[in-house]
Each structure stands twice: as C-alpha cells, then as structure tokens.
Write an enzyme that holds these catalytic residues in place. Structure first.
Site, PDB file in Angstrom:
ATOM      1  N   LYS A  74      -9.661   4.587   9.986  1.00  0.00           N
ATOM      2  CA  LYS A  74      -9.859   3.136   9.981  1.00  0.00           C
ATOM      3  C   LYS A  74      -8.979   2.507  11.067  1.00  0.00           C
ATOM      4  CE  LYS A  74      -9.723  -0.480   6.332  1.00  0.00           C
ATOM      5  NZ  LYS A  74      -9.464  -0.677   4.886  1.00  0.00           N
ATOM      6  N   SER A 151     -13.240  -2.780   2.440  1.00  0.00           N
ATOM      7  CA  SER A 151     -13.171  -3.020   3.862  1.00  0.00           C
ATOM      8  C   SER A 151     -13.253  -1.775   4.737  1.00  0.00           C
ATOM      9  CB  SER A 151     -11.866  -3.758   4.172  1.00  0.00           C
ATOM     10  OG  SER A 151     -10.746  -2.954   3.805  1.00  0.00           O
ATOM     11  N   SER A 175     -10.814  -1.075  -1.515  1.00  0.00           N
ATOM     12  CA  SER A 175     -11.469  -0.913  -0.208  1.00  0.00           C
ATOM     13  C   SER A 175     -11.882   0.483   0.196  1.00  0.00           C
ATOM     14  CB  SER A 175     -10.580  -1.465   0.902  1.00  0.00           C
ATOM     15  OG  SER A 175     -10.856  -2.826   1.085  1.00  0.00           O
TER      16      SER A 175
HETATM   17  N1  GLN Z   1     -12.472  -6.468  -1.583  1.00  0.00           N
HETATM   18  C1  GLN Z   1     -11.059  -6.715  -1.641  1.00  0.00           C
HETATM   19  C2  GLN Z   1     -10.730  -7.920  -0.775  1.00  0.00           C
HETATM   20  O1  GLN Z   1     -11.640  -8.601  -0.464  1.00  0.00           O
HETATM   21  C3  GLN Z   1     -10.333  -5.459  -1.290  1.00  0.00           C
HETATM   22  C4  GLN Z   1      -9.771  -5.336   0.067  1.00  0.00           C
HETATM   23  C5  GLN Z   1      -8.976  -4.077   0.271  1.00  0.00           C
HETATM   24  O2  GLN Z   1      -8.820  -3.257  -0.632  1.00  0.00           O
HETATM   25  N2  GLN Z   1      -8.410  -3.939   1.479  1.00  0.00           N
HETATM   26  O3  GLN Z   1      -9.613  -8.206  -0.425  1.00  0.00           O
END
Ligand code: GLN
Length: 492
Positions: A74, A151, A175
């Site tokens: 990532k 993400s 994420s």
């Molecule tokens: N969906 C979550 C958010 O919108 C998780 C994000 C993450 O785990 N980086 O922040």
C-alpha cells in the site's frame, strides 16, 4: 496468461527452489501482469528497482520461503527512493529516504517489492474511491459497479487477481479485513503492537495496525513470522512479547473450543447467503468438536462503534497530519507571504473533500469547548466496547462474525450516507473496528461465493493469540473449499 498467476507463497517457493523459475523471470512476469491489469490498483510500478533486486538473487535459499517472492505494498508505507504518495496530492512528489520496518524486513528476506498500490486518500475511507487516481475496481466485477472496499483497495485487488501471493495494507477501522471480504481474500490484522509501524504513515495511531492480504491462512502465518517483533529503536509502541512460530499451531484440533456468535450482528445481515454461510460454519465448528453459542451485545452499542470510531480517528488524524502543511511536506503553491498562507493554499489544493471533512470533524471534537461532549465521550464509549469484547473473550476462545451484511456494495461513500443508516446497518457494516478499539488479532477468510462474488467471515481472538486465530481460520478453510481463490479462477 502467466504460469504464476494464483500461486501461493509456498508454491512459488517450490518453483524457485527447484529452479523452474528464477526471481528475475518471476518479477518480469508479475510486472507484465501488472501493466495489463485494469482495476486501477497501482500508484507506482517500481520496475527498475524490482528487476535490479531480483537479478541480484542468484543463490537459492531453500530455507527462506520469501526468497524471490514478489509482493506489493500500500502506498502509505515509506519506501526508500520510491515515490510514496498515500494516494494524496499533498504527497504527490514525496520520495522517502528510508524504508518502513516491514519493507526493510521483507527486503532482508529477499522478497521483491514490485509496486506501490492505491488507497483511499491517506487511508481514510472504506470505498476505494477517494485516492487521487480515482476509483479502484473489484476484479470480481467486470462491470465495475460494485466496490472492492478500502482503504487498502489496490493491495486487495492485485492479490485477488492472483498476480502476487501477498500484499501489505494498513487497518485502522477495517481497511484490510473489509476489502478482503469483497475480494475473497485472507485479510489479517494482528494485535496492536505486534508489527512495527515505523514508516507507516500515521492516520490514528491508537487504532492503526500494519495488516496484510494473502489467499491462504498458511501464507498469512508465514507472513506474520517475518513481520512480527519488537522494533523499539524505531517504534516505541511495538510489543516486546516473544514471537512464536505461527505455523506451529495451525493444525491443532478445535476440540473443546468455544466460539461466540453475536446475535445482534447475525440479525442485521441483509443478504441471505451470508446468513447461510454463518449457519454452515456453525455446523463445521460443531463437526470439529467446537461449540458455538450466541451472545448479545446491545445493538445501540454496536451502532455506536462507527460514530465513536469517527470522532477518535478524525481527532487523531487531524493532529497527526498537521505536518502535511506545505512547509515540511507538500508542494509550495504560489508566492505566499506568510506561513499561514502557505499552509492554507497547500492544504486547500492538496486534500480531497473527504479529508477536509474529516479534519473538520477532528478539529471540532478537539476544540476545548467540545472535548468533554465529543472526544472524551467517544473514549468512554470505546472503553465500554473494549470491556464488552474482552468480557466475551474471557468465556470464549473466539468471536466469529460476518464481515458485513451485503455482498455486492455499489460505490457510495460511507462518509456521505452513514447518518441516514439504520442501527442494524451501522452495526453490521462497521463492527470490525472492535478489533482496533481493543487491539485484537482479527482475520477475515472467504466464507462463500454468491453468483461469482466472494464474501468473508471474521475471527477475532484475545490479544496476542494470533496462533489461536490462525488455528481456527485454518480449520475452517480446510472445510470450506475456498482456499486460494482468485478472480480469474472463479470466473473461468
Ligand atoms: N473505513 C474506515 C474509515 O473510513 C476504515 C479506514 C481504515 O481502516 N484505514 O476510516
């Protein structure tokens, strides 16, 4: 099609050791596949660096399963001399002068970093749509209608296409474990502190974890064997707990294990195949000698996880990203006279709407007059959730839940719609953040396929019992016939 698509770490290792393929040939194939892929999963292809490194690997290392294994990361992990943008315009020219600890560890093991992958900007988001390169698509959906989630969208997509056997992601709310579900992958988030976060761009450090994708549970155990461990000279929050061999307990019997299902979550499932999947898994557990019982968590508490998460994560994000100011990081725009002007212009141009909204939420909840009402209250609710989860885990070995209630999710931002959702939806779509609140090991593994679309189940165990988590996941995987699935194979 490449000969190496859909191979696991173990299978590639065998091919490399028997010299059926060299690290360089493998890296070339992977690069070709990545050039052909059409889900918009790549930020930067590190072609030159990958080929150079792979061609230096001439002595076969039989005892090192990572020798010559290609992977992607990532784009919020610092990679020395390789562009690292976090899919944000404010970092569009940032080239780190150091490697994140996890990147350095994999390099030391001679795994080959092929590319940096797309994410929701700065890892804030769950849709795979907000990065500066636009939407990342789900390889299981050629119509490009349904999301892969985020993400860590790009890292999920490349592994789900079978191009590499594993990829790095980060998990602050879900994420890795949520996109793992949309992409039919194994998504592992170990305990808070288990893997050093040095070089992972902070989003909300009390919740941030290094996490990763594989297509088998055994590969997930292999990856943790490399990544786990203290790194106190770089990350004071990394744990000094001893690191066991995570392969050791994989095949242990589940006889006598106590599994908890959460009643309110199962009742909030929208798509019948997910409920059928949970029932099927219950039968499997029972056939393996484990018991499954339903326990209750008040639906209001489950529905409070998302707003609590938003307040805490946005507050931490506001403060942690204060260095993206156009002075220390980020491009200088125009001829501003004061540093306030520099910051304002850089941040206005550098961040998308979603990020700005989250910084507003964060600043608002940290504002002195609001702290008690918002930030401190959120921390209290977090504590109540953590106590509840730990209470359940004091009587059960694992909590097993669906990753979400819907298999096919169209591209709508969580941020835009969450205030209109009912409690059940709020609960079922966001409960995986419990694992971040409490810092617990949590693994998603494929549980079913519905008309070609995968969906996962999640297993959460007590802090620092990753071996137990892998053990339960491995036993399930061996009964489910969904091991090592990837988009082309399913589509065939
Ligand atoms: N969906 C979550 C958010 O919108 C998780 C994000 C993450 O785990 N980086 O922040």
């Amino acid at each position: 099609m490449s000969n190496y698509i859909g191979k696991t770490i173990e299978e590639l290792h065998e091919l490399l050791v028997s010299k059926k393929v060299t690290p360089l040939e493998l890296a070339k194939e992977v690069i070709e596949e990545i050039k052909r892929e059409n889900t918009n999963a790549i930020e930067t292809l590190a072609e030159k660096e990958a080929l150079e490194f792979a061609s230096s690997l001439n002595e076969v290392e039989e005892d090192n399963v990572f020798w010559g294994i290609p992977f992607v990361a990532k784009d919020n992990f610092a990679t020395k001399d390789i562009l690292t943008t976090a899919s944000s315009d404010i970092l569009k020219d940032y080239i780190p002068c150091f490697d994140a600890t996890v990147i350095a560890k994999l390099k030391e093991k001679k795994a080959v970093l092929i590319a940096k992958t797309t994410l929701d900007e700065l890892a804030m988001g769950g849709t795979g749509t907000t990065g500066h390169k636009g939407i990342t698509y789900n390889p299981y959906d050629p119509t490009h209608t349904y999301k892969i989630g985020g993400s860590s969208c790009g890292s999920a997509s490349i592994v789900a296409q079978g191009i590499v056997p594993f990829s790095l992601g980060s998990d602050t709310g879900d994420s890795v474990r949520k996109p793992a579900s949309y992409a039919g992958l194994v998504g592992m988030k170990p305990s808070w502190g288990r893997i050093s976060r040095y070089g992972l761009f902070p989003f909300a450090p009390s919740l941030d974890h290094v996490a990763y994708f594989t297509r088998t549970v055994k590969d997930a155990a292999l990856v943790l064997n490399v990544l786990a461990g203290e790194d106190l000279s770089h990350d004071a929050t990394s744990s000094i707990n001893a690191v066991p061999d995570y392969l050791k307990d994989l095949e242990k019997s589940l006889n006598g294990k106590r599994i908890a299902y959460i009643k309110e979550l199962n009742e909030s499932i929208k798509d019948q195949p997910i409920l059928d999947g949970m029932n099927k898994i219950k039968d499997i557990f029972v056939s393996l000698g484990a018991s499954v019982e339903e326990v209750s968590i008040d639906l209001r508490l489950l529905a409070a996880i998302y707003p609590t998460y938003m307040i805490i994560s946005c507050a931490e994000a506001t403060s942690n990203n204060a260095n993206l100011d156009g002075i220390k990081f980020g491009p200088r725009i125009g001829e501003e006279k004061t540093y306030q002007e520099v910051m304002m212009k850089a941040r206005t141009a550098g961040f998308s709407e979603l990020i700005k909204r989250r910084f507003v939420i964060g600043s608002y909840s940290l504002f002195k007059d609001n702290q008690e009402e918002l930030f401190l209250r959120a921390q209290k609710i977090r504590r109540i959730v953590v106590n509840k989860v730990n209470e359940i885990l004091s009587s059960y070995d694992a909590i097993v839940t669906p990753c979400g209630g819907i298999i096919r999710n169209p591209f709508i931002s969580n941020d835009n719609i969450s205030d209109k959702l009912d409690q059940g939806t709020m609960a079922i779509e966001n409960h995986l953040a419990m694992g971040n609140f409490a810092g617990l090991p949590s693994i998603s593994i494929p549980m079913g396929l519905d008309d070609g679309f995968p969906f996962d189940v999640n297993i959460m165990t007590k802090a620092f019992t990753e071996s137990e988590c892998f053990n339960i996941a491995y036993a399930l995987e061996s009964k489910l016939d969904l091991k090592n699935i990837y988009a082309k194979k399913v589509g065939e």
